[in-house]
Design a protein around this motif. Structure first.
Motif, PDB file in Angstrom:
ATOM      1  N   TYR A 192      -5.353  -7.770   1.372  1.00 33.81           N
ATOM      2  CA  TYR A 192      -4.655  -6.307   1.469  1.00 33.81           C
ATOM      3  C   TYR A 192      -4.663  -5.945   2.791  1.00 33.81           C
ATOM      4  O   TYR A 192      -5.280  -5.857   3.531  1.00 33.81           O
ATOM      5  N   ILE A 193      -3.301  -5.530   3.078  1.00 40.18           N
ATOM      6  CA  ILE A 193      -2.870  -5.141   4.580  1.00 40.18           C
ATOM      7  C   ILE A 193      -2.442  -3.688   4.411  1.00 40.18           C
ATOM      8  O   ILE A 193      -1.269  -3.557   3.916  1.00 40.18           O
ATOM      9  N   VAL A 194      -2.742  -2.754   5.312  1.00 42.11           N
ATOM     10  CA  VAL A 194      -2.171  -1.582   5.421  1.00 42.11           C
ATOM     11  C   VAL A 194      -1.411  -1.392   6.481  1.00 42.11           C
ATOM     12  O   VAL A 194      -1.736  -1.683   7.865  1.00 42.11           O
ATOM     13  N   VAL A 195       0.009  -1.069   6.306  1.00 45.78           N
ATOM     14  CA  VAL A 195       0.857  -0.763   7.186  1.00 45.78           C
ATOM     15  C   VAL A 195       1.587   0.581   7.420  1.00 45.78           C
ATOM     16  O   VAL A 195       1.660   1.230   6.542  1.00 45.78           O
ATOM     17  N   LYS A 196       1.635   0.981   8.690  1.00 43.72           N
ATOM     18  CA  LYS A 196       2.322   2.203   8.973  1.00 43.72           C
ATOM     19  C   LYS A 196       3.073   2.177  10.250  1.00 43.72           C
ATOM     20  O   LYS A 196       2.598   1.417  11.230  1.00 43.72           O
ATOM     21  N   PRO A 232      -0.683   8.250   2.792  1.00 42.79           N
ATOM     22  CA  PRO A 232       0.556   8.868   2.829  1.00 42.79           C
ATOM     23  C   PRO A 232       1.172   8.064   4.140  1.00 42.79           C
ATOM     24  O   PRO A 232       0.818   7.595   5.187  1.00 42.79           O
ATOM     25  N   ASN A 233       2.545   8.090   3.988  1.00 46.76           N
ATOM     26  CA  ASN A 233       3.616   7.675   4.959  1.00 46.76           C
ATOM     27  C   ASN A 233       3.063   6.231   5.289  1.00 46.76           C
ATOM     28  O   ASN A 233       3.456   5.808   6.600  1.00 46.76           O
ATOM     29  N   SER A 234       2.701   5.341   4.285  1.00 51.98           N
ATOM     30  CA  SER A 234       2.174   4.080   4.616  1.00 51.98           C
ATOM     31  C   SER A 234       2.771   3.096   3.637  1.00 51.98           C
ATOM     32  O   SER A 234       3.221   3.418   2.570  1.00 51.98           O
ATOM     33  N   GLU A 235       2.458   1.715   3.774  1.00 55.52           N
ATOM     34  CA  GLU A 235       2.835   0.691   2.582  1.00 55.52           C
ATOM     35  C   GLU A 235       1.608  -0.293   2.789  1.00 55.52           C
ATOM     36  O   GLU A 235       0.610  -0.261   3.757  1.00 55.52           O
ATOM     37  N   VAL A 236       1.340  -0.970   1.591  1.00 54.82           N
ATOM     38  CA  VAL A 236       0.118  -2.041   1.576  1.00 54.82           C
ATOM     39  C   VAL A 236       0.994  -3.046   1.083  1.00 54.82           C
ATOM     40  O   VAL A 236       1.825  -3.333   0.113  1.00 54.82           O
ATOM     41  N   VAL A 237       0.490  -4.132   1.733  1.00 53.15           N
ATOM     42  CA  VAL A 237       0.778  -5.777   1.550  1.00 53.15           C
ATOM     43  C   VAL A 237      -0.051  -6.460   0.586  1.00 53.15           C
ATOM     44  O   VAL A 237      -1.583  -6.207   1.211  1.00 53.15           O
ATOM     45  N   GLN A 248      -0.170  -6.085  14.498  1.00 48.62           N
ATOM     46  CA  GLN A 248       0.951  -7.170  14.412  1.00 48.62           C
ATOM     47  C   GLN A 248       2.183  -6.185  13.579  1.00 48.62           C
ATOM     48  O   GLN A 248       1.714  -5.259  12.696  1.00 48.62           O
ATOM     49  N   SER A 249       3.289  -6.611  13.777  1.00 50.33           N
ATOM     50  CA  SER A 249       4.383  -6.125  13.454  1.00 50.33           C
ATOM     51  C   SER A 249       4.668  -6.646  11.966  1.00 50.33           C
ATOM     52  O   SER A 249       4.454  -7.739  11.466  1.00 50.33           O
ATOM     53  N   VAL A 250       5.307  -5.506  11.084  1.00 48.13           N
ATOM     54  CA  VAL A 250       5.492  -6.090   9.774  1.00 48.13           C
ATOM     55  C   VAL A 250       6.831  -5.479   9.291  1.00 48.13           C
ATOM     56  O   VAL A 250       7.175  -4.110   9.694  1.00 48.13           O
ATOM     57  N   SER A 251       7.986  -6.000   8.762  1.00 44.82           N
ATOM     58  CA  SER A 251       9.220  -5.523   8.171  1.00 44.82           C
ATOM     59  C   SER A 251       9.684  -6.076   6.995  1.00 44.82           C
ATOM     60  O   SER A 251       9.238  -7.259   6.633  1.00 44.82           O
ATOM     61  N   ILE A 277       0.580  -3.064  11.566  1.00 44.84           N
ATOM     62  CA  ILE A 277      -0.684  -3.151  10.783  1.00 44.84           C
ATOM     63  C   ILE A 277      -2.080  -2.264  11.296  1.00 44.84           C
ATOM     64  O   ILE A 277      -2.114  -2.260  12.557  1.00 44.84           O
ATOM     65  N   VAL A 278      -2.364  -1.343  10.506  1.00 48.88           N
ATOM     66  CA  VAL A 278      -3.523  -0.509  10.739  1.00 48.88           C
ATOM     67  C   VAL A 278      -4.621  -0.743  10.430  1.00 48.88           C
ATOM     68  O   VAL A 278      -5.781  -0.342  11.010  1.00 48.88           O
ATOM     69  N   SER A 279      -4.729  -1.759   9.305  1.00 56.17           N
ATOM     70  CA  SER A 279      -6.125  -1.982   8.883  1.00 56.17           C
ATOM     71  C   SER A 279      -5.930  -3.355   7.880  1.00 56.17           C
ATOM     72  O   SER A 279      -4.732  -3.489   7.412  1.00 56.17           O
ATOM     73  N   ILE A 280      -7.034  -4.006   7.668  1.00 54.27           N
ATOM     74  CA  ILE A 280      -6.833  -5.187   6.851  1.00 54.27           C
ATOM     75  C   ILE A 280      -8.076  -5.049   5.813  1.00 54.27           C
ATOM     76  O   ILE A 280      -9.288  -4.853   6.066  1.00 54.27           O
ATOM     77  N   GLY A 281      -7.989  -4.948   4.433  1.00 57.37           N
ATOM     78  CA  GLY A 281      -9.021  -4.814   3.576  1.00 57.37           C
ATOM     79  C   GLY A 281      -8.428  -4.003   2.227  1.00 57.37           C
ATOM     80  O   GLY A 281      -7.361  -3.321   2.296  1.00 57.37           O
TER      81      GLY A 281
END
Length: 415
Positions: A361-365, A380-385, A403-406, A369-373
């Motif tokens: 699980y990857i948290v993206v803002k 809020p104002n984020s996405e999870v992969v 790392q960048s995510v799009s 990437i802001v955290s992995i787990g």
């Protein structure tokens, strides 16, 4: 005070006139004709046009309706018994008579700077091709008409006037104390007045009726030999805003349609797609302002509105590509409770993110990437992969914060 004796006088009387200075333009309506004095005097030709007969020799003789005025040295004797001093003069051979004398002699009524013997008459009113034509008994001056324009409504006030005419359906009329008021009952944006002989034309610029951008229609339709009642919501997308609405608690919750509309300030709405009653999750694709909020199945009918204003309904495949660093992955589901190889969750998702030990699980803002787990809910104002460990091990061995995510979207129709 000056007195003068004459053998012709039956009774000697004094006729006083207060000779006021003419500071404003004055208008006289006499015998349905308009006259304007110059510097407080009427000319001989104006007097004749009023109906006076004039004979000049050693004295001035003026006759009007069997009444006689005799003039000498600037003074008048009226009907042999009224003496009026200093009311006429002769300039360059032209007889000039003071307007105040004429007003008193003819016993004219007065209001503001308008003197009149009788009101003029509005004899006809017609309305055609956005033009209101008013026919009068006299060629009146502009001082006898005033207009008011407020809140797209036009009123015309005539004085001194009376009306003897049929009024068109779009005009209402009121009268009071010699004043006639015409109200035009259609909304307008502007108008022009044109004076021509005994007519006034009012050229109107009508306020365009507000188009019916949204219409609700109920019809009975026949299909396969059976009749059905169908409710139509007809919308012009050029003028009406169309947007998907979600319950206030987010994806995974439900709410009555009326509540969704009132909470978001919309007047009309329809159920746009199906949802799973067990989870409250929508079944079909939902895209709001270019952001995908739900994606589970392909080749289902979709209502589509493009950024250039095109609107249509069609079946279409849609692919969502996730890019992490330089590696691309095909997203198998957005905001879904199903475990997929590659899943994507937005902050609109209100349920707990499904946990699977075989997934990373990857948290993206803000695209990083802001955290992995694992996290239970999308911050809020984020996405999870959610991505399978197998894919991570094979293609993202050096996955790291920063790392960048799009996301990239494509359809088989190119939209």
């Amino acid at each position: 005070m000056k007195t003068k004796n004459s053998g012709l006088l039956k009774t000697l009387s004094l006729f006083f006139l207060t000779l006021a200075t003419f500071l404003a333009a004055q208008v006289f309506l006499i015998n349905n004709k308009v006259f304007e004095p110059s510097n407080g005097y009427f000319t001989e030709s104006q007097l004749r046009d009023m109906g006076f007969s004039i004979v000049r020799n050693s004295r001035i003789y003026v006759i009007y309706n069997k009444r006689l005025i005799i003039g000498s040295d600037g003074d008048f004797i009226v009907d042999f018994d009224q003496y009026v001093p200093k009311v006429y003069t002769i300039v360059d051979g032209t007889l000039l008579v003071k307007a105040e004398f004429i007003a008193n002699f003819l016993r004219l009524s007065k209001a503001n700077d308008i003197y009149y013997d009788k009101p003029f008459t509005i004899t006809n009113i017609s309305y055609d091709n956005d033009t209101l034509t008013i026919t009068l008994s006299a060629s009146i001056s502009k001082e006898m008409v005033s207009s008011s324009f407020s809140k797209n409504t036009l009123s015309l006030k005539f004085f001194p006037a009376q009306i003897d005419a049929k009024v068109p359906a779009d005009v209402s009329v009121s009268t009071s104390n010699g004043t006639v008021v015409l109200n035009f009952n259609k909304s307008i944006t502007n108008y022009d007045l044109e004076f021509a002989e005994k007519k006034i034309k009012v050229i109107l610029q009508l306020l365009a009726p507000k188009p019916e951008y949204i219409q609700y229609v109920k019809k009975t339709e026949t299909f396969a030999g059976r009749s059905f009642t169908v409710n139509y919501l007809i919308v012009d997308p050029k003028y009406a805003k169309i947007t998907p609405l979600l319950p206030a608690k987010g994806i995974g919750s439900t709410a009555p349609l009326a509540s969704l509309l009132s909470q978001n300030g919309y007047s009309h709405g329809v159920n746009a797609n199906y949802f799973d009653p067990a989870t409250g999750l929508p079944i079909d694709i939902i895209i709001v302002n270019g952001k995908v909020l739900s994606h589970r199945y392909g080749l289902r009918p979709m209502f589509i509105q493009t950024v250039d204003g095109k609107v249509f309904i069609k079946k279409a495949y849609m692919d969502i590509t996730l890019k992490i660093g330089d590696v691309l992955f095909l997203v198998k589901g957005v905001n879904t409770s199903h475990i997929t190889e590659v899943g994507f969750y937005t902050s609109e998702y209100s349920l707990k993110i499904p946990y699977d030990i075989t997934k990373t699980y990857i948290v993206v803002k803000n695209g990083k990437i802001v955290s992995i787990g694992y996290v239970q809910n999308v911050p809020p104002n984020s996405e999870v992969v959610m991505i399978s460990n197998e894919l991570k091990k094979k293609y993202l061995p050096n996955l790291a914060v920063g790392q960048s995510v799009s996301l990239e979207y494509s359809t088989d129709g190119g939209y």
